[in-house]
Enzyme design. Structure first.
Site, PDB file in Angstrom:
ATOM      1  N   GLU A  37       1.146  -5.605   2.861  1.00  0.00           N
ATOM      2  CA  GLU A  37       1.565  -4.627   1.854  1.00  0.00           C
ATOM      3  C   GLU A  37       0.338  -4.105   1.122  1.00  0.00           C
ATOM      4  O   GLU A  37      -0.623  -4.835   0.878  1.00  0.00           O
ATOM      5  CB  GLU A  37       2.530  -5.255   0.835  1.00  0.00           C
ATOM      6  CG  GLU A  37       3.957  -5.279   1.309  1.00  0.00           C
ATOM      7  CD  GLU A  37       4.961  -5.538   0.200  1.00  0.00           C
ATOM      8  OE1 GLU A  37       4.657  -5.304  -0.993  1.00  0.00           O
ATOM      9  OE2 GLU A  37       6.073  -5.982   0.533  1.00  0.00           O
ATOM     10  N   HIS A 100       3.731   1.403  -3.494  1.00  0.00           N
ATOM     11  CA  HIS A 100       3.400   0.298  -2.603  1.00  0.00           C
ATOM     12  C   HIS A 100       4.146   0.478  -1.285  1.00  0.00           C
ATOM     13  O   HIS A 100       4.956   1.386  -1.146  1.00  0.00           O
ATOM     14  CB  HIS A 100       3.669  -1.077  -3.244  1.00  0.00           C
ATOM     15  CG  HIS A 100       5.099  -1.427  -3.419  1.00  0.00           C
ATOM     16  ND1 HIS A 100       5.894  -0.916  -4.431  1.00  0.00           N
ATOM     17  CD2 HIS A 100       5.909  -2.257  -2.716  1.00  0.00           C
ATOM     18  CE1 HIS A 100       7.114  -1.419  -4.350  1.00  0.00           C
ATOM     19  NE2 HIS A 100       7.151  -2.230  -3.306  1.00  0.00           N
ATOM     20  N   HIS A 102       6.334  -1.196   2.179  1.00  0.00           N
ATOM     21  CA  HIS A 102       7.261  -2.236   2.651  1.00  0.00           C
ATOM     22  C   HIS A 102       7.279  -2.208   4.176  1.00  0.00           C
ATOM     23  O   HIS A 102       7.205  -1.132   4.768  1.00  0.00           O
ATOM     24  CB  HIS A 102       8.684  -1.971   2.154  1.00  0.00           C
ATOM     25  CG  HIS A 102       8.990  -2.546   0.824  1.00  0.00           C
ATOM     26  ND1 HIS A 102      10.253  -2.610   0.321  1.00  0.00           N
ATOM     27  CD2 HIS A 102       8.202  -3.082  -0.143  1.00  0.00           C
ATOM     28  CE1 HIS A 102      10.247  -3.152  -0.884  1.00  0.00           C
ATOM     29  NE2 HIS A 102       9.001  -3.439  -1.192  1.00  0.00           N
ATOM     30  N   ASP A 113      10.362  -5.858  -7.282  1.00  0.00           N
ATOM     31  CA  ASP A 113       9.909  -4.485  -7.521  1.00  0.00           C
ATOM     32  C   ASP A 113      10.557  -3.935  -8.784  1.00  0.00           C
ATOM     33  O   ASP A 113       9.882  -3.352  -9.628  1.00  0.00           O
ATOM     34  CB  ASP A 113      10.282  -3.564  -6.352  1.00  0.00           C
ATOM     35  CG  ASP A 113       9.560  -3.903  -5.063  1.00  0.00           C
ATOM     36  OD1 ASP A 113       8.456  -4.477  -5.126  1.00  0.00           O
ATOM     37  OD2 ASP A 113      10.114  -3.592  -3.990  1.00  0.00           O
TER      38      ASP A 113
END
Length: 165
Positions: A37, A100, A102, A113
């Site tokens: 990630e 970010h 996934h 999150d």
């Protein structure tokens, strides 16, 4: 991704995500089983007094971040980069959210999150009442907007953009 992405956000107005930003974020997709990630901060500019915004920059992963296949810790280095961008732009470029990745085709946020986003809305310093949250998946990215008011913190999905072949 061929062009800018424009979303009409309730109580804010048109928000434009620049094509170059979207292309840059797409490069961090977790397409291989060993990809970790990644994440960082979104940087944008308010375009007029009506609240329209352009999101055109971001902080890439930093050596001080912690990354794993299904986890990401954003280090304080991102804050320093945003502060520098703000100074260099004479206060025009500013912190407008978080991003970010996934390792899933079409991303959804996790409970972790959601907690991170709520904390950002309540504790971060930013202009206005809105922050944007992008998760980059393997086939698409999704964007949520968070609103922090005295009554409540609200986070809503505002759009999804699929990656081209």
């Amino acid at each position: 991704m061929q062009s800018d992405w424009s979303i009409d956000v309730p109580n804010l107005g048109e928000v434009i995500f620049r094509q170059e930003l979207l292309k840059s974020l797409a490069k961090f997709r977790q397409l291989d089983a060993c990809d970790k990630e990644s994440g960082g901060v979104l940087i944008g500019k308010y375009l007029n007094s009506g609240g329209a915004m352009q999101i055109d920059d971001f902080t890439p992963p930093q050596p001080t971040d912690k990354q794993s296949r299904c986890g990401f810790y954003r280090s304080a280095t991102h804050n320093r980069i945003v502060t520098q961008a703000w100074r260099e732009s004479e206060g025009h470029a500013t912190y407008v959210g978080l991003w970010h990745t996934h390792p899933e085709s079409n991303p959804n946020y996790s409970l972790l999150d959601r907690r991170d986003w709520e904390k950002a809305l309540k504790e971060s310093r930013y202009e206005g009442q809105h922050l944007f949250f992008i998760i980059v998946g393997q086939q698409s990215l999704r964007c949520w907007v968070g609103v922090n008011s005295k009554k409540e913190t609200k986070i809503s999905l505002i759009g999804e953009r699929h990656f081209g072949k």
